[in-house]
Design a protein around this motif. Structure first.
Motif, PDB file in Angstrom:
ATOM      1  N   LEU A   1     -34.290  -1.926  54.308  1.00  0.00           N
ATOM      2  CA  LEU A   1     -32.905  -2.175  54.713  1.00  0.00           C
ATOM      3  C   LEU A   1     -32.700  -3.675  54.571  1.00  0.00           C
ATOM      4  N   ASN A   2     -32.138  -4.082  53.445  1.00  0.00           N
ATOM      5  CA  ASN A   2     -32.174  -5.491  53.068  1.00  0.00           C
ATOM      6  C   ASN A   2     -30.832  -6.215  53.138  1.00  0.00           C
ATOM      7  N   VAL A   3     -29.793  -5.532  53.632  1.00  0.00           N
ATOM      8  CA  VAL A   3     -28.483  -6.154  53.841  1.00  0.00           C
ATOM      9  C   VAL A   3     -27.911  -5.638  55.155  1.00  0.00           C
ATOM     10  N   ILE A   4     -27.354  -6.543  55.949  1.00  0.00           N
ATOM     11  CA  ILE A   4     -26.639  -6.160  57.168  1.00  0.00           C
ATOM     12  C   ILE A   4     -25.233  -6.742  57.096  1.00  0.00           C
ATOM     13  N   ILE A   5     -24.239  -5.913  57.373  1.00  0.00           N
ATOM     14  CA  ILE A   5     -22.867  -6.405  57.510  1.00  0.00           C
ATOM     15  C   ILE A   5     -22.580  -6.505  59.003  1.00  0.00           C
TER      16      ILE A   5
ATOM     17  N   TYR B   1     -35.719  -3.797  44.423  1.00  0.00           N
ATOM     18  CA  TYR B   1     -35.153  -3.965  45.763  1.00  0.00           C
ATOM     19  C   TYR B   1     -34.538  -5.359  45.915  1.00  0.00           C
ATOM     20  N   ASN B   2     -35.245  -6.375  45.437  1.00  0.00           N
ATOM     21  CA  ASN B   2     -34.698  -7.731  45.489  1.00  0.00           C
ATOM     22  C   ASN B   2     -33.479  -7.862  44.581  1.00  0.00           C
ATOM     23  N   ILE B   3     -33.573  -7.300  43.359  1.00  0.00           N
ATOM     24  CA  ILE B   3     -32.475  -7.418  42.393  1.00  0.00           C
ATOM     25  C   ILE B   3     -31.214  -6.728  42.923  1.00  0.00           C
ATOM     26  N   GLY B   4     -31.368  -5.512  43.425  1.00  0.00           N
ATOM     27  CA  GLY B   4     -30.212  -4.779  43.924  1.00  0.00           C
ATOM     28  C   GLY B   4     -29.531  -5.487  45.079  1.00  0.00           C
ATOM     29  N   ARG B   5     -30.329  -5.990  46.003  1.00  0.00           N
ATOM     30  CA  ARG B   5     -29.773  -6.757  47.130  1.00  0.00           C
ATOM     31  C   ARG B   5     -29.019  -7.981  46.636  1.00  0.00           C
ATOM     32  N   ASP B   6     -29.650  -8.732  45.732  1.00  0.00           N
ATOM     33  CA  ASP B   6     -29.046  -9.990  45.271  1.00  0.00           C
ATOM     34  C   ASP B   6     -27.752  -9.751  44.498  1.00  0.00           C
TER      35      ASP B   6
END
Length: 237
Positions: A65-69, A179-184
């Motif tokens: 879970l690599n992004v929080i709004i 995972y890093n690419i998608g988040r970024d």
């Protein structure tokens, strides 16, 4: 010279942080490169009540879970309809023809609801009409989202697991470093600013470390990730 028992105790205290873990609320130990859970502003650390920053894809592995709004965002975005408008504005949409492909992931956000199924699965929208169908065919970015709205932590914040995936011939496997690419990619669209149905937004970004262990331990497909989590506060402009 210290006795072996004392040395073991000292090593455990140095390398581990006790937290409550899992539905049975047993004491677990986290690597020393993770911060101890503490109160946050705009969202609640899932680990305080036994949650984690990895979802449950299989019984043994999950995706970060690599992004929080944050709930400090535009209140409209914290609603289901508003969040749908927002993710459309940054280049995502519902699945092709409204049909779900792949596993339904679960996550424990430490909000009192235990493991709950993904609230939303959105895919990169390449072009109007059939854009997410193209993503299903050729691959691209996508995310799953859960709302932290339980009886123990009703923050309303959105927790996202973003990643970039291969095309359908490769069964939508996550690309190397996906995972890093998608988040970024998602973060770049959010901070650049976006617009949908006459409403414009731009996100403030805070990077956090110490919440998610870097590497591939417990991560689906054994694809390493850097342990960074993006905290987005999306403001109407």
């Amino acid at each position: 010279m210290l006795p072996a028992v004392s040395l073991l105790a000292l090593l455990s205290a140095t390398l581990a942080i006790p937290v409550r873990s899992g539905d049975d609320q047993q004491i677990a130990f986290l690597p020393s490169n993770l911060d101890a859970p503490k109160p946050e502003v705009g969202w609640a650390d899932p680990r305080i009540l036994g949650g984690q920053f990895i979802d449950f894809t299989t019984p043994r592995y999950g995706e970060p879970l690599n992004v929080i709004i944050s709930n400090l965002s535009d209140p409209f975005i914290l609603t289901d309809e508003g969040f749908r408008w927002y993710y459309k504005s940054i280049g995502f949409s519902e699945e092709c023809l409204g049909l779900h492909y792949g596993h339904v992931h679960k996550a424990n956000l430490g909000d009192g609801f235990g493991r709950k199924s993904e609230h939303i699965l959105a895919r990169q929208h390449y072009f109007p009409g059939w854009g997410t169908c193209w993503e299903s065919l050729v691959g691209g970015n996508h995310f799953r989202a859960w709302k932290q709205n339980g009886t123990e932590a009703d923050t309303g914040a959105w927790f996202l697991g973003a990643s970039k995936e291969e095309d359908s011939t490769k069964n939508h496997m996550i690309v190397p470093d996906g995972y890093n690419i998608g988040r970024d990619l998602l973060v770049q669209s959010a901070i650049a600013g976006s617009k949908w149905k006459g409403i414009s937004w731009r996100a403030d970004l805070e990077w956090r470390e110490g919440l998610l262990e870097p590497g591939y331990k417990g991560i689906n497909h054994a694809i390493a990730q850097d342990g960074h989590i993006a905290i987005l506060t999306v403001r109407r402009v």
